[in-house]
Write a protein that holds these residues in place. Structure first.
Motif, PDB file in Angstrom:
ATOM      1  N   ARG A  62      43.784 -12.422  17.468  1.00 28.42           N
ATOM      2  CA  ARG A  62      43.563 -11.954  16.079  1.00 28.42           C
ATOM      3  C   ARG A  62      42.139 -12.239  15.611  1.00 28.42           C
ATOM      4  O   ARG A  62      41.457 -11.340  15.087  1.00 28.42           O
ATOM      5  CB  ARG A  62      44.570 -12.614  15.147  1.00 28.42           C
ATOM      6  CG  ARG A  62      46.008 -12.154  15.383  1.00 28.42           C
ATOM      7  CD  ARG A  62      46.939 -12.745  14.345  1.00 28.42           C
ATOM      8  NE  ARG A  62      48.311 -12.271  14.541  1.00 28.42           N
ATOM      9  CZ  ARG A  62      49.342 -12.616  13.779  1.00 28.42           C
ATOM     10  NH1 ARG A  62      49.154 -13.443  12.754  1.00 28.42           N
ATOM     11  NH2 ARG A  62      50.542 -12.144  14.031  1.00 28.42           N
ATOM     12  N   LEU A  63      41.685 -13.484  15.777  1.00 30.85           N
ATOM     13  CA  LEU A  63      40.326 -13.810  15.366  1.00 30.85           C
ATOM     14  C   LEU A  63      39.299 -13.063  16.208  1.00 30.85           C
ATOM     15  O   LEU A  63      38.262 -12.626  15.697  1.00 30.85           O
ATOM     16  CB  LEU A  63      40.098 -15.318  15.468  1.00 30.85           C
ATOM     17  CG  LEU A  63      40.759 -16.187  14.395  1.00 30.85           C
ATOM     18  CD1 LEU A  63      40.470 -17.649  14.654  1.00 30.85           C
ATOM     19  CD2 LEU A  63      40.271 -15.787  13.003  1.00 30.85           C
ATOM     20  N   THR A  64      39.594 -12.907  17.501  1.00 30.21           N
ATOM     21  CA  THR A  64      38.680 -12.165  18.362  1.00 30.21           C
ATOM     22  C   THR A  64      38.583 -10.715  17.918  1.00 30.21           C
ATOM     23  O   THR A  64      37.494 -10.113  17.882  1.00 30.21           O
ATOM     24  CB  THR A  64      39.146 -12.234  19.822  1.00 30.21           C
ATOM     25  OG1 THR A  64      39.241 -13.606  20.222  1.00 30.21           O
ATOM     26  CG2 THR A  64      38.177 -11.512  20.744  1.00 30.21           C
ATOM     27  N   GLY A  65      39.731 -10.126  17.561  1.00 29.83           N
ATOM     28  CA  GLY A  65      39.722  -8.752  17.050  1.00 29.83           C
ATOM     29  C   GLY A  65      38.963  -8.633  15.744  1.00 29.83           C
ATOM     30  O   GLY A  65      38.263  -7.641  15.517  1.00 29.83           O
ATOM     31  N   LEU A  66      39.098  -9.636  14.876  1.00 33.26           N
ATOM     32  CA  LEU A  66      38.372  -9.620  13.601  1.00 33.26           C
ATOM     33  C   LEU A  66      36.866  -9.656  13.834  1.00 33.26           C
ATOM     34  O   LEU A  66      36.112  -8.876  13.220  1.00 33.26           O
ATOM     35  CB  LEU A  66      38.808 -10.810  12.749  1.00 33.26           C
ATOM     36  CG  LEU A  66      38.049 -11.008  11.437  1.00 33.26           C
ATOM     37  CD1 LEU A  66      38.235  -9.800  10.515  1.00 33.26           C
ATOM     38  CD2 LEU A  66      38.487 -12.297  10.746  1.00 33.26           C
ATOM     39  N   ILE A  67      36.415 -10.540  14.713  1.00 33.98           N
ATOM     40  CA  ILE A  67      34.978 -10.624  15.004  1.00 33.98           C
ATOM     41  C   ILE A  67      34.499  -9.330  15.656  1.00 33.98           C
ATOM     42  O   ILE A  67      33.389  -8.835  15.381  1.00 33.98           O
ATOM     43  CB  ILE A  67      34.687 -11.834  15.902  1.00 33.98           C
ATOM     44  CG1 ILE A  67      34.998 -13.130  15.154  1.00 33.98           C
ATOM     45  CG2 ILE A  67      33.240 -11.828  16.367  1.00 33.98           C
ATOM     46  CD1 ILE A  67      34.169 -13.341  13.904  1.00 33.98           C
ATOM     47  N   GLY A  68      35.323  -8.760  16.553  1.00 40.52           N
ATOM     48  CA  GLY A  68      34.953  -7.487  17.166  1.00 40.52           C
ATOM     49  C   GLY A  68      34.800  -6.384  16.139  1.00 40.52           C
ATOM     50  O   GLY A  68      33.867  -5.559  16.218  1.00 40.52           O
ATOM     51  N   LEU A  97      30.796  -0.573  21.982  1.00 39.94           N
ATOM     52  CA  LEU A  97      31.110  -1.868  21.374  1.00 39.94           C
ATOM     53  C   LEU A  97      32.594  -1.964  21.032  1.00 39.94           C
ATOM     54  O   LEU A  97      33.223  -3.010  21.207  1.00 39.94           O
ATOM     55  CB  LEU A  97      30.249  -2.079  20.124  1.00 39.94           C
ATOM     56  CG  LEU A  97      30.389  -3.430  19.411  1.00 39.94           C
ATOM     57  CD1 LEU A  97      30.103  -4.569  20.366  1.00 39.94           C
ATOM     58  CD2 LEU A  97      29.455  -3.486  18.198  1.00 39.94           C
ATOM     59  N   THR A  98      33.176  -0.853  20.571  1.00 37.50           N
ATOM     60  CA  THR A  98      34.609  -0.840  20.255  1.00 37.50           C
ATOM     61  C   THR A  98      35.452  -1.043  21.507  1.00 37.50           C
ATOM     62  O   THR A  98      36.419  -1.813  21.511  1.00 37.50           O
ATOM     63  CB  THR A  98      34.983   0.489  19.571  1.00 37.50           C
ATOM     64  OG1 THR A  98      34.191   0.663  18.395  1.00 37.50           O
ATOM     65  CG2 THR A  98      36.455   0.519  19.211  1.00 37.50           C
ATOM     66  N   VAL A  99      35.087  -0.352  22.595  1.00 37.50           N
ATOM     67  CA  VAL A  99      35.846  -0.483  23.843  1.00 37.50           C
ATOM     68  C   VAL A  99      35.733  -1.906  24.398  1.00 37.50           C
ATOM     69  O   VAL A  99      36.749  -2.505  24.799  1.00 37.50           O
ATOM     70  CB  VAL A  99      35.338   0.546  24.876  1.00 37.50           C
ATOM     71  CG1 VAL A  99      35.962   0.277  26.247  1.00 37.50           C
ATOM     72  CG2 VAL A  99      35.665   1.956  24.416  1.00 37.50           C
ATOM     73  N   LEU A 100      34.530  -2.467  24.415  1.00 34.64           N
ATOM     74  CA  LEU A 100      34.347  -3.818  24.946  1.00 34.64           C
ATOM     75  C   LEU A 100      35.080  -4.848  24.094  1.00 34.64           C
ATOM     76  O   LEU A 100      35.685  -5.793  24.624  1.00 34.64           O
ATOM     77  CB  LEU A 100      32.862  -4.155  25.021  1.00 34.64           C
ATOM     78  CG  LEU A 100      32.063  -3.368  26.066  1.00 34.64           C
ATOM     79  CD1 LEU A 100      30.576  -3.690  25.951  1.00 34.64           C
ATOM     80  CD2 LEU A 100      32.565  -3.690  27.471  1.00 34.64           C
ATOM     81  N   SER A 101      35.060  -4.672  22.782  1.00 33.49           N
ATOM     82  CA  SER A 101      35.789  -5.593  21.908  1.00 33.49           C
ATOM     83  C   SER A 101      37.292  -5.479  22.136  1.00 33.49           C
ATOM     84  O   SER A 101      38.010  -6.487  22.155  1.00 33.49           O
ATOM     85  CB  SER A 101      35.453  -5.306  20.443  1.00 33.49           C
ATOM     86  OG  SER A 101      34.073  -5.512  20.191  1.00 33.49           O
ATOM     87  N   SER A 102      37.772  -4.249  22.335  1.00 33.17           N
ATOM     88  CA  SER A 102      39.201  -4.049  22.597  1.00 33.17           C
ATOM     89  C   SER A 102      39.621  -4.686  23.915  1.00 33.17           C
ATOM     90  O   SER A 102      40.688  -5.301  24.006  1.00 33.17           O
ATOM     91  CB  SER A 102      39.529  -2.552  22.604  1.00 33.17           C
ATOM     92  OG  SER A 102      39.210  -1.957  21.361  1.00 33.17           O
ATOM     93  N   LEU A 103      38.779  -4.565  24.940  1.00 31.48           N
ATOM     94  CA  LEU A 103      39.080  -5.211  26.222  1.00 31.48           C
ATOM     95  C   LEU A 103      39.105  -6.726  26.084  1.00 31.48           C
ATOM     96  O   LEU A 103      39.957  -7.406  26.685  1.00 31.48           O
ATOM     97  CB  LEU A 103      38.046  -4.797  27.265  1.00 31.48           C
ATOM     98  CG  LEU A 103      38.147  -3.354  27.790  1.00 31.48           C
ATOM     99  CD1 LEU A 103      36.986  -3.056  28.727  1.00 31.48           C
ATOM    100  CD2 LEU A 103      39.477  -3.143  28.513  1.00 31.48           C
ATOM    101  N   THR A 104      38.198  -7.258  25.299  1.00 32.25           N
ATOM    102  CA  THR A 104      38.182  -8.701  25.074  1.00 32.25           C
ATOM    103  C   THR A 104      39.458  -9.165  24.395  1.00 32.25           C
ATOM    104  O   THR A 104      40.045 -10.185  24.756  1.00 32.25           O
ATOM    105  CB  THR A 104      36.958  -9.094  24.234  1.00 32.25           C
ATOM    106  OG1 THR A 104      35.759  -8.627  24.857  1.00 32.25           O
ATOM    107  CG2 THR A 104      36.884 -10.596  24.060  1.00 32.25           C
TER     108      THR A 104
END
Length: 394
Positions: A62-68, A97-104
């Motif tokens: 959740r926090l990772t998605g928020l930062i992404g 950036l969206t794809v890399l954040s989603s993978l993370t």
């Protein structure tokens, strides 16, 4: 654990992760601000992917998605500021950036799922440890007892080493053993021997009878479950001990197990035993087992251990000098003695062991009937009697 302790335990990781959250937030602000100040042909926006990547190292999905999401918004803001939001270059940067954040975020979800599975495995292992390897009672009659188990395999709580103690008429009986092999593969034989000892210790009058009964149990188990490729290679070493309440002695029968240490007055002496072969190699007659009798007076401590302790190697290849180290802590209680040995043993092995290790410390806390004065000039001065084949009397 009370409600306050549980709340504190949950609050601590929450506070630490939210404190670290300042790092990716500061990176987003700094990268965005610098990108707005540098010349238009210099693009720092792609560096925003660092923010969700760092967040994934300490926070959940959740926090990772928020930062992404904040990083994507910052990238879009940079494009809007330069009037190039809908250009092909900026749109590709936002999409990447969206794809890399989603993978993370996806890898965070997988990591959290595996973490929960690992926690469940640990919980099952702890439950199995309590079922199979019951904690020894702290006191049995005049004896004070402490035990320690160190599993060699990562994330394992139990393995092939075992110990048990029970109260019998007029005294106590203890067993420590080591199944050939380590880790989960040896648990079946360890469980069998523990159950057999807890039942047979109350039925058989002498240690040879008890040893013969355990031999029969192990032989039946190996006959049914021993793999064909390991035929004749599976066995269990065991040390059986009987300590009367009234007599200041201890009786021992060793089935291929390392001899214990007798700690007394700043001195540690290896008890000289006459071991017979381990359980599971075909000895079934009680007359074949040896009973050794030694003095065990008030203030003395017996230290029982498995070979995982004395065979622990240090970085230089040297074995752990148990006798030498234990002699430093002879005046301590059994619990403190094992605490010192545990810390020293792990330090010797560089934080981990190559084999399972178990220890039992038994101290006689009250005086029994007077015994003959031991000779102080003899290295085995505490030996009262040694019997090769005669069964002990209970």
């Amino acid at each position: 654990m009370g409600p306050r302790q549980r709340f504190a335990a949950l609050r601590q990781p929450w506070q630490s992760s939210h404190a670290l959250l300042a790092i990716p937030l500061a990176l987003i602000v700094v990268i965005t601000g610098v990108d707005l100040l540098v010349p238009a042909d210099v693009h720092l926006g792609p560096l925003l992917v660092i923010a969700p990547a760092i967040t994934a190292s300490f926070a959940g999905p959740r926090l990772t998605g928020l930062i992404g999401a904040l990083a994507v918004v910052a990238q879009a803001f940079i494009g809007w500021h330069f009037g190039a939001l809908f250009t092909r270059n900026v749109l590709v940067q936002i999409l990447a950036l969206t794809v890399l954040s989603s993978l993370t975020v996806f890898f965070c979800v997988v990591r959290e799922r595996r973490r929960k599975e690992l926690a469940q495995v640990r919980s099952v292992a702890e439950a199995a440890q309590h079922v199979l390897l019951w904690p020894l009672p702290e006191e049995i009659g005049p004896l004070r007892i402490a035990c320690l188990y160190l599993a060699a395999e990562d994330e394992a709580q139990i393995g092939g080493d075992l110990y048990a103690a029970t109260r019998v008429d007029g005294g106590a009986r203890l067993m420590i053993g080591d199944v050939r092999g380590k880790g989960l593969d040896a648990i079946g034989e360890a469980a069998l021997l523990l159950g057999a000892f807890r039942e047979a210790a109350h039925k058989h009058t002498t240690l040879p009878e008890l040893a013969a009964s355990l031999e029969q149990s192990v032989a039946r188990y190996l006959e049914d479950f021993e793999p064909e490729e390991e035929a004749g290679e599976r066995f269990v070493t065991a040390l059986l001990m009987e300590i009367p309440d009234e007599d200041p002695i201890t009786r021992m029968t060793s089935c291929g197990h390392p001899p214990p240490l007798l700690l007394s007055s700043g001195d540690a002496v290896t008890v000289p035993l006459h071991p017979t072969p381990p359980l599971g190699v075909g000895r079934t007659g009680q007359a074949d087992y040896t009973v050794d009798v030694f003095s065990f007076e008030a203030g003395d401590t017996l230290l029982l251990y498995t070979d995982g302790v004395i065979e622990a190697r240090g970085p230089d290849g040297r074995f752990y000098p148990l006798t030498e180290r234990a002699a430093q802590w002879t005046g301590h209680s059994p619990e403190t003695l094992l605490h010192h040995i545990r810390r020293d043993l792990l330090a010797h092995g560089g934080g981990r062991l190559g084999d399972d290790a178990a220890l039992i410390a038994v101290r006689r806390t009250s005086a029994a009937h007077p015994s003959p004065a031991p000779r102080k000039d003899h290295p085995h001065r505490r030996v009262l009697h040694r019997s090769e084949t005669e069964p002990s009397s209970h």
